[in-house]
Design a protein around this motif. Structure first.
Motif, mmCIF file in Angstrom:
data_model
loop_
_atom_site.group_PDB
_atom_site.id
_atom_site.type_symbol
_atom_site.label_atom_id
_atom_site.label_comp_id
_atom_site.label_asym_id
_atom_site.label_seq_id
_atom_site.Cartn_x
_atom_site.Cartn_y
_atom_site.Cartn_z
ATOM 1 N N GLY A 52 -56.375 -28.449 36.664
ATOM 2 C CA GLY A 52 -56.595 -28.146 35.210
ATOM 3 C C GLY A 52 -57.748 -27.016 34.947
ATOM 4 O O GLY A 52 -58.106 -27.022 33.795
ATOM 5 N N GLU A 53 -58.593 -26.483 35.951
ATOM 6 C CA GLU A 53 -59.587 -25.888 35.857
ATOM 7 C C GLU A 53 -59.318 -24.479 34.847
ATOM 8 O O GLU A 53 -60.036 -23.854 34.099
ATOM 9 C CB GLU A 53 -60.028 -25.348 37.173
ATOM 10 C CG GLU A 53 -61.212 -24.512 37.073
ATOM 11 C CD GLU A 53 -61.882 -24.231 38.516
ATOM 12 O OE1 GLU A 53 -62.721 -23.522 38.667
ATOM 13 O OE2 GLU A 53 -61.331 -24.740 39.597
ATOM 14 N N SER A 54 -58.024 -23.793 35.172
ATOM 15 C CA SER A 54 -57.677 -22.716 34.177
ATOM 16 C C SER A 54 -57.570 -22.833 33.008
ATOM 17 O O SER A 54 -57.697 -21.918 32.073
ATOM 18 C CB SER A 54 -56.228 -22.317 34.971
ATOM 19 O OG SER A 54 -55.237 -23.378 34.753
ATOM 20 N N LYS A 55 -57.409 -24.186 32.562
ATOM 21 C CA LYS A 55 -57.336 -24.405 30.921
ATOM 22 C C LYS A 55 -58.783 -24.758 30.472
ATOM 23 O O LYS A 55 -58.981 -24.763 29.092
ATOM 24 C CB LYS A 55 -56.365 -25.583 30.817
ATOM 25 C CG LYS A 55 -54.954 -25.202 31.039
ATOM 26 C CD LYS A 55 -53.886 -26.156 30.739
ATOM 27 C CE LYS A 55 -52.660 -25.703 30.892
ATOM 28 N NZ LYS A 55 -51.651 -26.703 30.502
ATOM 29 N N GLY A 56 -59.635 -25.407 31.155
ATOM 30 C CA GLY A 56 -60.821 -25.647 30.792
ATOM 31 C C GLY A 56 -61.587 -27.214 31.321
ATOM 32 O O GLY A 56 -60.807 -27.896 31.799
ATOM 33 N N GLU A 70 -59.801 -30.747 33.067
ATOM 34 C CA GLU A 70 -60.154 -31.079 34.283
ATOM 35 C C GLU A 70 -60.485 -32.617 33.952
ATOM 36 O O GLU A 70 -60.061 -33.511 35.063
ATOM 37 C CB GLU A 70 -61.378 -30.251 34.624
ATOM 38 C CG GLU A 70 -61.061 -29.088 35.464
ATOM 39 C CD GLU A 70 -62.380 -28.327 36.238
ATOM 40 O OE1 GLU A 70 -62.753 -28.798 37.111
ATOM 41 O OE2 GLU A 70 -62.868 -27.241 35.570
ATOM 42 N N MET A 71 -61.166 -33.032 33.247
ATOM 43 C CA MET A 71 -61.706 -34.521 32.764
ATOM 44 C C MET A 71 -60.201 -35.124 32.720
ATOM 45 O O MET A 71 -60.186 -36.478 32.917
ATOM 46 C CB MET A 71 -62.645 -34.602 31.902
ATOM 47 C CG MET A 71 -63.906 -34.057 32.190
ATOM 48 S SD MET A 71 -65.109 -34.683 30.878
ATOM 49 C CE MET A 71 -64.625 -33.364 29.524
ATOM 50 N N ARG A 72 -59.278 -34.619 31.837
ATOM 51 C CA ARG A 72 -57.909 -35.221 31.604
ATOM 52 C C ARG A 72 -57.392 -35.886 32.978
ATOM 53 O O ARG A 72 -56.858 -36.723 33.220
ATOM 54 C CB ARG A 72 -57.075 -34.579 30.880
ATOM 55 C CG ARG A 72 -55.962 -35.249 30.471
ATOM 56 C CD ARG A 72 -55.094 -34.340 29.525
ATOM 57 N NE ARG A 72 -54.230 -33.331 30.492
ATOM 58 C CZ ARG A 72 -53.184 -33.350 31.077
ATOM 59 N NH1 ARG A 72 -52.486 -34.749 30.873
ATOM 60 N NH2 ARG A 72 -52.586 -32.648 31.741
ATOM 61 N N PHE A 73 -57.475 -34.907 34.083
ATOM 62 C CA PHE A 73 -56.918 -35.264 35.260
ATOM 63 C C PHE A 73 -57.642 -36.397 35.898
ATOM 64 O O PHE A 73 -57.134 -37.253 36.606
ATOM 65 C CB PHE A 73 -56.969 -34.097 36.034
ATOM 66 C CG PHE A 73 -55.474 -33.055 36.028
ATOM 67 C CD1 PHE A 73 -54.410 -33.114 36.602
ATOM 68 C CD2 PHE A 73 -55.729 -32.051 35.105
ATOM 69 C CE1 PHE A 73 -53.414 -32.463 36.418
ATOM 70 C CE2 PHE A 73 -54.672 -31.231 34.932
ATOM 71 C CZ PHE A 73 -53.343 -31.412 35.706
#
Length: 320
Positions: free
Chosen positions: A90-94, A98-101
């Motif tokens: 998820g890093e590429s989206k913000g 990342e926290m959602r993962f």
């Protein structure tokens, strides 16, 4: 006449030893002068300059031709490939992605899944149920476990939730940190609605309890964290609203059906589009996250795990 002839004869017949003879010639000097004369015409070249300063024997002994240049070409130098760090899921989206993962991984762990690959097990469009603290199961379970809510437990849940939302909203409104200013009056605030719900319950003849340990501990932690790090606190801020929206709706439907005769609580009402309001908060946090170091982001992911654990303890009050 005779006298004149005699004088002339004496002059012509002077002994040769009376005439000084020239000094004997030095053979080495003659050789050097001869060589100098021969090479003087060749002074235009560098090699001629060497010859004029030394004899032939010294030239032959001191001069040696340079070694032949190897015609074998050296092997080509291989450039080392630049290694790029593997991106976090998820890093590429913000940072919010990342926290959602992190939330999804915790949810799978709670269900006993052995899948460690967060990215492969997630949906591409990010529409998979996002780390719900309560999952909408047909058997009335929360997180896959059958549960029976009690009114006393639900009151504790509402009281502790109000303490947490009061703390978060007060910190954001009163802080002088410019980062918090982006999250004032977002439309997601819950304190006012909770106050209305608790007042209605009190008018029904129920005693409103004092905040319990899960809510008190979390509020204390948030106060301390807000003074240390704005990024870490804002991650809690986001996850508190995120979890309430994602899992709170499930709790609301089940508790209202079983305990409140279908009453719709103010805690679960928003003015305006809830999804749009949450999207605005998400965009602002991602914007700030672009200026955070990788180390700060990693710490935020750890704080996300803490926030879900704190919130999970408060949810479990419903069935205690």
């Amino acid at each position: 006449m005779w006298l004149m002839e005699t004088v002339i004869r004496q002059v012509l017949l002077l002994p040769l030893r009376q005439i000084p003879s020239p000094p004997p010639l030095n053979s080495s000097r003659v050789a050097a002068n001869s060589m100098y004369g021969q090479n003087k015409k060749r002074m235009g070249t560098g090699r001629a300059l060497i010859l004029c300063c030394s004899d032939s024997s010294s030239i032959s002994s001191s001069y040696s031709p340079s070694p032949a240049i190897s015609t074998t070409s050296a092997p080509p130098v291989k450039r080392r490939r630049k290694r790029y760090r593997r991106l976090y899921p998820g890093e590429s989206k913000g940072i919010t992605e990342e926290m959602r993962f992190v939330a999804m991984r915790l949810r799978r762990v709670n269900k006993g899944s052995n899948d460690d690959d967060d990215q492969d097990s997630s949906s591409e469009d990010g529409k998979e149920r996002e780390g719900n603290l309560a999952s909408d199961d047909d058997d009335g379970g929360v997180g896959g476990a059958t549960w029976e809510p009690t009114l006393d437990g639900y009151l504790k849940y509402l009281v502790d939730s109000k303490l947490v939302f009061d703390t978060v909203e007060r910190i954001v409104d009163e802080s002088s940190d410019v980062a918090y200013a982006y999250f004032r009056k977002t439309g997601l605030e819950r304190s006012e609605g909770l106050a209305k719900d608790l007042e209605w319950i009190r008018l029904q003849g129920f005693v409103i309890p004092e905040p319990s340990n899960p809510g008190v501990s979390y509020a204390k932690y948030l106060n301390e964290l807000a003074e240390k790090s704005a990024p870490l606190f804002l991650c809690h801020f986001y996850n508190i609203y995120f979890s309430h929206i994602a899992g709170g709706q499930v709790i609301a439907r089940q508790v209202s059906k079983k305990l409140l005769e279908g009453r719709e609580m103010e805690f679960y009402k928003w003015e305006g589009d809830m999804a749009g309001l949450m999207s605005g908060v998400r965009e602002k946090l991602n914007m700030l996250g672009e200026h955070w170091s990788r180390d700060e982001k990693n710490k935020c992911l750890k704080e996300a795990t803490k926030s879900f654990r704190f919130l999970g303890q408060i949810v479990r009050l419903i069935i205690l």
